[in-house]
Design a protein around this motif. Structure first.
Motif, mmCIF file in Angstrom:
data_model
loop_
_atom_site.group_PDB
_atom_site.id
_atom_site.type_symbol
_atom_site.label_atom_id
_atom_site.label_comp_id
_atom_site.label_asym_id
_atom_site.label_seq_id
_atom_site.Cartn_x
_atom_site.Cartn_y
_atom_site.Cartn_z
ATOM 1 N N ASP A 111 47.455 55.610 -43.480
ATOM 2 C CA ASP A 111 46.920 54.671 -42.496
ATOM 3 C C ASP A 111 47.962 53.622 -42.099
ATOM 4 O O ASP A 111 48.121 53.304 -40.925
ATOM 5 C CB ASP A 111 45.708 53.937 -43.079
ATOM 6 C CG ASP A 111 44.417 54.505 -42.533
ATOM 7 O OD1 ASP A 111 44.495 55.527 -41.827
ATOM 8 O OD2 ASP A 111 43.363 53.925 -42.814
ATOM 9 N N VAL A 112 48.639 53.084 -43.104
ATOM 10 C CA VAL A 112 49.649 52.059 -42.825
ATOM 11 C C VAL A 112 50.760 52.658 -41.973
ATOM 12 O O VAL A 112 51.201 52.057 -40.996
ATOM 13 C CB VAL A 112 50.206 51.467 -44.137
ATOM 14 C CG1 VAL A 112 51.387 50.561 -43.850
ATOM 15 C CG2 VAL A 112 49.123 50.711 -44.875
ATOM 16 N N GLN A 155 48.300 50.888 -55.236
ATOM 17 C CA GLN A 155 48.784 51.661 -56.382
ATOM 18 C C GLN A 155 50.274 51.984 -56.282
ATOM 19 O O GLN A 155 50.780 52.780 -57.067
ATOM 20 C CB GLN A 155 47.990 52.968 -56.490
ATOM 21 C CG GLN A 155 46.524 52.724 -56.756
ATOM 22 C CD GLN A 155 45.673 53.953 -56.465
ATOM 23 O OE1 GLN A 155 46.189 55.035 -56.260
ATOM 24 N NE2 GLN A 155 44.377 53.762 -56.449
ATOM 25 N N MET A 194 50.093 53.027 -38.371
ATOM 26 C CA MET A 194 50.130 51.816 -37.550
ATOM 27 C C MET A 194 51.367 51.805 -36.650
ATOM 28 O O MET A 194 51.383 51.150 -35.608
ATOM 29 C CB MET A 194 50.125 50.565 -38.433
ATOM 30 C CG MET A 194 48.768 50.283 -39.051
ATOM 31 S SD MET A 194 48.786 48.839 -40.106
ATOM 32 C CE MET A 194 47.097 48.911 -40.746
ATOM 33 N N ASP A 248 47.615 59.841 -49.382
ATOM 34 C CA ASP A 248 46.224 59.416 -49.513
ATOM 35 C C ASP A 248 46.025 58.305 -50.540
ATOM 36 O O ASP A 248 44.907 57.893 -50.810
ATOM 37 C CB ASP A 248 45.349 60.617 -49.893
ATOM 38 C CG ASP A 248 45.190 61.552 -48.704
ATOM 39 O OD1 ASP A 248 45.144 61.036 -47.572
ATOM 40 O OD2 ASP A 248 45.140 62.786 -48.906
ATOM 41 N N ARG A 249 47.130 57.828 -51.117
ATOM 42 C CA ARG A 249 46.998 56.748 -52.094
ATOM 43 C C ARG A 249 46.535 55.455 -51.445
ATOM 44 O O ARG A 249 46.914 55.160 -50.317
ATOM 45 C CB ARG A 249 48.359 56.456 -52.736
ATOM 46 C CG ARG A 249 48.808 57.407 -53.775
ATOM 47 C CD ARG A 249 48.135 57.204 -55.090
ATOM 48 N NE ARG A 249 48.676 58.199 -56.017
ATOM 49 C CZ ARG A 249 49.684 57.947 -56.827
ATOM 50 N NH1 ARG A 249 50.231 56.752 -56.860
ATOM 51 N NH2 ARG A 249 50.140 58.883 -57.618
ATOM 52 N N GLN A 250 45.772 54.689 -52.198
ATOM 53 C CA GLN A 250 45.480 53.318 -51.777
ATOM 54 C C GLN A 250 46.754 52.521 -52.008
ATOM 55 O O GLN A 250 47.460 52.714 -52.999
ATOM 56 C CB GLN A 250 44.278 52.815 -52.582
ATOM 57 C CG GLN A 250 44.363 51.419 -53.160
ATOM 58 C CD GLN A 250 44.139 50.349 -52.124
ATOM 59 O OE1 GLN A 250 43.866 50.660 -50.968
ATOM 60 N NE2 GLN A 250 44.277 49.120 -52.503
ATOM 61 N N ILE A 251 47.104 51.640 -51.077
ATOM 62 C CA ILE A 251 48.431 51.030 -51.111
ATOM 63 C C ILE A 251 48.676 50.126 -52.308
ATOM 64 O O ILE A 251 49.809 49.866 -52.667
ATOM 65 C CB ILE A 251 48.719 50.251 -49.803
ATOM 66 C CG1 ILE A 251 47.618 49.240 -49.536
ATOM 67 C CG2 ILE A 251 48.905 51.192 -48.635
ATOM 68 C CD1 ILE A 251 47.936 48.334 -48.368
ATOM 69 N N TRP A 292 48.835 43.658 -50.354
ATOM 70 C CA TRP A 292 48.853 45.078 -50.724
ATOM 71 C C TRP A 292 47.558 45.516 -51.376
ATOM 72 O O TRP A 292 47.387 46.678 -51.722
ATOM 73 C CB TRP A 292 50.072 45.394 -51.591
ATOM 74 C CG TRP A 292 51.324 45.349 -50.786
ATOM 75 C CD1 TRP A 292 52.162 44.289 -50.636
ATOM 76 C CD2 TRP A 292 51.854 46.391 -49.951
ATOM 77 N NE1 TRP A 292 53.173 44.600 -49.767
ATOM 78 C CE2 TRP A 292 53.013 45.885 -49.332
ATOM 79 C CE3 TRP A 292 51.454 47.699 -49.659
ATOM 80 C CZ2 TRP A 292 53.778 46.639 -48.446
ATOM 81 C CZ3 TRP A 292 52.225 48.442 -48.786
ATOM 82 C CH2 TRP A 292 53.374 47.923 -48.190
ATOM 83 N N ASP A 293 46.627 44.593 -51.566
ATOM 84 C CA ASP A 293 45.321 44.969 -52.081
ATOM 85 C C ASP A 293 44.381 45.345 -50.932
ATOM 86 O O ASP A 293 43.205 45.604 -51.129
ATOM 87 C CB ASP A 293 44.745 43.806 -52.896
ATOM 88 C CG ASP A 293 43.558 44.243 -53.734
ATOM 89 O OD1 ASP A 293 43.572 45.398 -54.204
ATOM 90 O OD2 ASP A 293 42.618 43.448 -53.893
ATOM 91 N N PHE A 294 44.901 45.344 -49.730
ATOM 92 C CA PHE A 294 44.091 45.684 -48.564
ATOM 93 C C PHE A 294 43.551 47.107 -48.712
ATOM 94 O O PHE A 294 44.299 48.012 -49.090
ATOM 95 C CB PHE A 294 44.965 45.587 -47.312
ATOM 96 C CG PHE A 294 44.201 45.490 -46.027
ATOM 97 C CD1 PHE A 294 43.819 44.259 -45.537
ATOM 98 C CD2 PHE A 294 43.856 46.632 -45.315
ATOM 99 C CE1 PHE A 294 43.122 44.155 -44.348
ATOM 100 C CE2 PHE A 294 43.158 46.532 -44.131
ATOM 101 C CZ PHE A 294 42.785 45.297 -43.644
ATOM 102 N N PRO A 295 42.260 47.309 -48.402
ATOM 103 C CA PRO A 295 41.692 48.646 -48.612
ATOM 104 C C PRO A 295 42.122 49.634 -47.540
ATOM 105 O O PRO A 295 41.414 49.853 -46.566
ATOM 106 C CB PRO A 295 40.179 48.393 -48.546
ATOM 107 C CG PRO A 295 40.040 47.185 -47.693
ATOM 108 C CD PRO A 295 41.259 46.352 -47.919
ATOM 109 N N THR A 296 43.252 50.236 -47.741
ATOM 110 C CA THR A 296 43.714 51.232 -46.779
ATOM 111 C C THR A 296 44.686 52.181 -47.476
ATOM 112 O O THR A 296 45.197 51.888 -48.547
ATOM 113 C CB THR A 296 44.371 50.540 -45.564
ATOM 114 O OG1 THR A 296 44.526 51.486 -44.527
ATOM 115 C CG2 THR A 296 45.725 49.969 -45.917
ATOM 116 N N SER A 297 44.937 53.321 -46.851
ATOM 117 C CA SER A 297 45.782 54.328 -47.491
ATOM 118 C C SER A 297 47.203 54.246 -46.951
ATOM 119 O O SER A 297 47.457 53.644 -45.907
ATOM 120 C CB SER A 297 45.224 55.719 -47.218
ATOM 121 O OG SER A 297 45.382 56.036 -45.855
#
Lengths: 370, 267, 377
Positions: free
Chosen positions: B98-99, B141, B102, B136-139, B90-95
């Motif tokens: 975006d997930v 968080q 997929m 738009d949150r980074q996952i 879950w620290d992957f740099p994506t919003s």
């Protein structure tokens, strides 16, 4: 005086054994790549030691180098602790930086003296017999032999003293902590030992062979035995074998000694990887095939048992049906049926509908209740 | 071949082994279209493996999986998967968005990038799980429950007929659990089929109408009212069912309740 | 930097070196993003070491030192190294770290054997292969730059094409398989791109340190952005900056090997990123922690005031500072916390110097209780 070739082999053997002992625990603790990191970054310690002592034979170099090894471990852990990078990246960030500083210091300030970078990477085992320890005019043999002998002794003492603790903290760090052995203390003691070993070996065989000797023989031994004492002994033995055969390979082809030894430890690993009696690729593949048939026959019995009293029992016990529902191809399905028949698990009276025997029924029950 | 009409999922004789160790023995399963089904069983019963084998993520030693009348490999587009939350970083740099997008990748196929339409679909799915303001949150968080809802939204985007979910209620807060159940019931009301690996026996009756009791083998399966019995639970969990409330039997809202159960839920 | 910028444009050698270093830094840096995200940072180390025998064999077999031939040999050997790691991990109980360690040291050893064998060959054309150990930017020729830029462009193009598939592979491989992508194939493509991004840098940075060019830019870039695309671009920029500055410095200064110089430039960028990057950087984290700690202290004093108020019938009863301080020994400056509470209107100072809870403060304390007890959803 003993011939240099013999002395080289003796030195190589001692280095191999000395590396194998901590190597076993590195492999078991999944920290094999710390040996890569340490063996590279100790160069910085050597360079700094040289800057201060201005003498390549000063013991300060060894001390500084060993300290850098421990610093490497600590830096990786600090970086890990920030949670900004993952552990693999932490290792990959720390040692290239330290190694680079070391290389630059040496090429800028020590380029003219005995320390050159190729020697550091590749080692100079061939010249080791000519650097002798002479006390009061008495020739006591190659200096490196004394150094490595001492480190070997340290390794043995450490393992004997802390065998229980290190075994426990290797296999179950949490339990070790609960029983009062501090995994952190053991960890740092052990990593210091790895550093000292790497420093000593590095002088003779270069940093890359240090990695090969620390990892390849223990990994080979890991495929040959489940018992820790055996694994240590086998690692040492395979390390010596790699060193000797590597020496003769280099002699025959007139090529790098360290490179040949690393190559031979790889060859030995390759052979064990393929041929180890229990865990080798060949043995595993053969066992898999046997198990596949065994498993399929049992599966057939269970399948028949599961459907024995159901309304579709008639349908489910047809050989043709196995092909469709179990997705077995016809030849395999027939083979499985024949195997099950031979064992008396099923009978095939009407040549199309299979029936479970009492024996087959109990096999199926036993398997599924286990 | 006995092709039964109206079956969303038909699994025949599925057997899975890891190396030489059998994980599933000859499991049969029939799930009618439009039901919510729970797979329950003790730890190590092979619940997740069953789902993974149905999806072709684990290669079975034998057996086949039929989705709406055809083999799974031909019906992939009808199937959506919600993996365990812990299976990704879950620290992957994506919003969040975006997930969720997929979920559209399968329909997009090779090389095509998601565009406005995919974005809209993803936003809708996020709204359905009550997470649109997190798009738009980074996952990293997100809380555990929010992560689970993001995974659910990603599956909703796939607009599938059959949903396979691996422990969607694991470690989520009460609010998320409610939100997820609402979505699952919404899916059922649209005639879709949902299969859920479930730990909390207390809520089985409340949430599901179909059940599979699994412990390496299929122990029982069918409508919850018929198969979720004390006897079947005992057979599934072996000796480890001190929590069965024998007084109530299997009747009533919860035939089972005790501390052990609650700990099973939090696992 | 001590190099006059004009020289960059006039000096042919310098320009070549700068272009080459920029290209390889961009490619290895940006593609390293996926290696770092997939926790394969050290696979790069194994690949680059494994490439050495490939370079030597390519020369032995073809007698050519053309950059493309050597890079091809390196790439094939690097791929074989990767396959060996996968085979060992897949078929035995040996873990990845040991498999990587064996591959990198043994392949490197084979490379050394071949290099020393080549050195003994009668013809003299073999000189210069050992620059692959630590890299030598100064020897870079136009044709080298063309190979680096050409292969690099291919790698970037393929990555652009497979962008969403690579992302799927890195984030959730199983899910990718269920939506219909053959993930093993995607893995092969991505690993091939990683291999390319490593082998094109070997001549400049050297096999020993090339892995740093893959890991470090991505690790630095991750600190500045929360998006995969941003990380990819930023890592490329960091790689290029480090590559160019390191290559320039080492080509102009005496006895400064290129690989280590580039790596040190890169390490400086990493260090900077880890400390000052907004949000994630250590400085920010420290300030955030201080802030949170102070907020907790203020809350604690508020609760103390509330507890004391509960012991008195009259609301607004004052309590001396000393009492409050006694309740919070060792927990920081109580009067500063009281000052904060006063600013926010939760507490007030009585004329006699004692402190009392205000009505708003009482409500805030009640709210704190509530959120502390079960609002964690």
């Amino acid at each position: 005086m003993i011939a240099p070739e013999v002395e080289i082999q003796v030195i190589a053997s001692v280095v191999a054994v000395t590396c194998a002992i901590p190597g076993v625990f590195l492999v078991l603790r999944r920290m094999a790549l710390m040996s890569d990191a340490i063996s590279h970054s100790i160069l910085l310690g050597i360079a700094l030691g040289f800057l201060v002592a201005e003498d390549t034979s000063s013991p300060l170099l060894i001390l500084a180098a060993a300290a850098t090894g421990v610093v490497t471990v600590a830096l990786v852990e600090v970086l890990n602790g920030t949670h900004l990078v993952k552990e693999d990246a932490a290792i990959g960030l720390v040692f290239p930086a330290l190694f680079s500083i070391g290389v630059i210091i040496i090429s800028r300030y020590a380029g003219d003296v005995h320390l050159d970078i190729d020697a550091v990477l590749l080692g100079e085992l061939v010249f080791a017999p000519f650097d002798r320890l002479i006390i009061d005019g008495m020739d006591l043999g190659p200096r490196i032999l004394w150094v490595m002998g001492t480190i070997l002794l340290l390794n043995v003492i450490f393992i004997v003293l802390f065998y229980k603790e290190i075994k426990l903290s290797t296999f179950d760090a949490a339990l070790a902590g609960a029983l009062g052995f501090s995994p952190a203390v053991i960890h740092y003691l052990f990593m210091s030992l790895v550093s000292v070993t790497a420093v000593g070996a590095f002088d003779a065989v270069g940093s890359i062979l240090v990695v090969a000797l620390m990892i390849a023989p223990p990994a080979s031994a890991y495929l040959l035995t489940d018992r820790l004492p055996w694994m240590i002994a086998l690692s040492a033995g395979l390390g010596v074998l790699g060193a000797w055969s590597g020496y003769w390979l280099s002699y025959a082809l007139d090529v790098s000694v360290a490179g040949s030894m690393a190559t031979m430890t790889g060859v030995i690993f390759g052979i064990t990887f393929l041929l180890a009696p229990q865990r080798g690729v060949v043995a595993t593949a053969r066992r898999r095939v046997r198990q596949k048939w065994e498993f399929a026959a049992t599966m057939l019995a269970i399948h028949l048992l599961n459907h024995e009293d159901s309304p579709d029992a008639d349908e489910e016990s047809r050989v043709a049906h196995l092909q469709k529902h179990l997705r077995w191809d016809p030849a395999f399905a027939e083979g499985v049926v024949r195997r099950a028949e031979r064992r008396g698990w099923v009978i095939n009276p009407s040549n199309e509908r299979l029936r479970l025997t009492d024996r087959g029924r109990s096999v199926a029950r036993e398997t599924t209740s286990a | 071949m006995t092709e039964k009409n109206g079956l969303a999922i038909e699994v025949n004789d599925l057997t899975v082994a890891y190396r030489d160790h059998p994980v599933l023995w000859d499991v049969d399963l029939e799930v009618p279209s439009g039901v919510l089904m729970a797979i329950v069983g003790p730890n190590g019963a092979g619940k997740s493996t069953l789902i993974k084998a149905m999806l072709g993520l684990v290669k079975p030693a034998a057996g086949r999986v039929i989705i709406h009348g055809k083999p799974y490999s031909e019906q992939r587009h009808l199937t959506a998967y919600v993996p365990q939350r812990g299976s990704v970083d879950w620290d992957f740099p994506t919003s969040v968005l975006d997930v969720v997008m997929m979920g559209t990748y399968g329909k997009l196929g090779w090389f095509r990038r998601p565009g406005r339409r995919e974005r809209d679909v993803a936003m809708q799915a996020l709204a359905q799980v009550g997470m649109e303001e997190f798009a738009d949150r980074q996952i990293s968080q997100l809380s555990g429950g929010q992560q689970q809802r993001v995974f659910l939204a990603r599956a909703l985007v796939q607009d599938a007929q059959v949903y396979l979910m691996d422990e969607p209620f694991q470690g989520v807060d009460a609010k998320t659990e409610r939100a997820i159940v609402d979505v699952l019931q919404e899916l059922r009301s649209q005639g879709r089929t949902v299969v859920v690996v479930h730990h909390d026996l207390e809520t089985v009756r409340e949430y599901f109408e179909w059940i599979l009791l699994l412990n390496v083998q299929r122990i029982a399966g069918g409508p919850v009212e018929e198969e979720f019995t004390e006897e079947n639970l005992r057979r599934t969990y072996g000796g480890r069912v001190p929590f069965l409330n024998t007084g109530g039997g299997a009747a009533g809202g919860s035939g089972v309740s005790s501390p052990e159960l609650k700990s099973a839920r939090s696992r | 930097m001590a190099i006059p910028l004009t020289e960059l444009f006039t000096d042919y050698t310098l320009r070549t070196v700068a272009l080459g270093a920029a290209a390889l830094g961009t490619v290895s840096g940006s593609l390293g993003t996926f290696a770092v995200l997939r926790k394969q940072s050290l696979l790069g180390d194994a690949i680059s070491h494994a490439a050495l025998p490939g370079i030597a064999l390519a020369f032995l077999l073809t007698g050519s030192k053309a950059p493309f031939v050597l890079v091809l040999g390196a790439a094939i050997a690097g791929w074989i190294g990767t396959l060996v790691v996968m085979a060992v991990v897949g078929a035995t109980r040996i873990k990845e770290d040991s498999a990587l360690g064996i591959v990198l040291s043994v392949f490197f050893g084979i490379g050394l054997v071949l290099l020393t064998y080549i050195q003994k060959l009668p013809n003299a054309s073999q000189a210069g292969l050992d620059r692959f150990l630590f890299g030598q930017a100064a020897t870079m020729l136009e044709r080298d730059v063309i190979v680096i830029a050409g292969l690099g462009a291919v790698a970037l193009l393929v990555t652009g094409l497979f962008w969403k598939e690579f992302k799927l592979l890195s984030f959730d491989r199983d899910f990718g398989a269920t939506v219909g992508f053959p993930m093993r194939f995607v893995d092969v493509v991505l690993t091939s791109m990683l291999v390319i991004s490593i082998v094109i840098g070997l001549q400049t940075v050297g096999v020993v340190l090339m892995s740093a060019m893959v890991v470090a830019p991505a690790a630095a870039a991750r600190q500045w952005t929360d998006r995969t695309g941003g990380m990819f671009i930023l890592a490329g920029i960091f790689g290029a900056v480090a590559g160019v500055s390191g290559a320039m410095v080492s080509s102009t200064a005496a006895r400064l090997p290129t690989g280590p110089t580039i790596v040190l430039c890169m390490s400086a960028i990493v260090l900077l990123s880890l400390t000052i990057a907004p949000n994630r950087g250590l400085v920010w984290a420290w300030f955030r922690r201080q802030h949170a700690r102070r907020a907790l202290r203020v809350d604690a004093v508020l609760r103390d005031l509330e507890a004391l108020a509960g012991q008195h019938a009259t609301p607004g009863h004052g309590h001396p500072l000393a009492t409050l301080e006694a309740m919070r020994v060792g927990h920081g400056n109580v009067s500063r916390s009281l000052g904060k509470l006063e600013e926010r209107g939760f507490a007030r100072r009585l004329p006699n110097g004692d402190w009392a809870l205000t009505d708003r403060g009482a409500r805030e304390a009640a709210r704190l209780h509530e959120s502390g007890n079960g609002g964690a959803a």
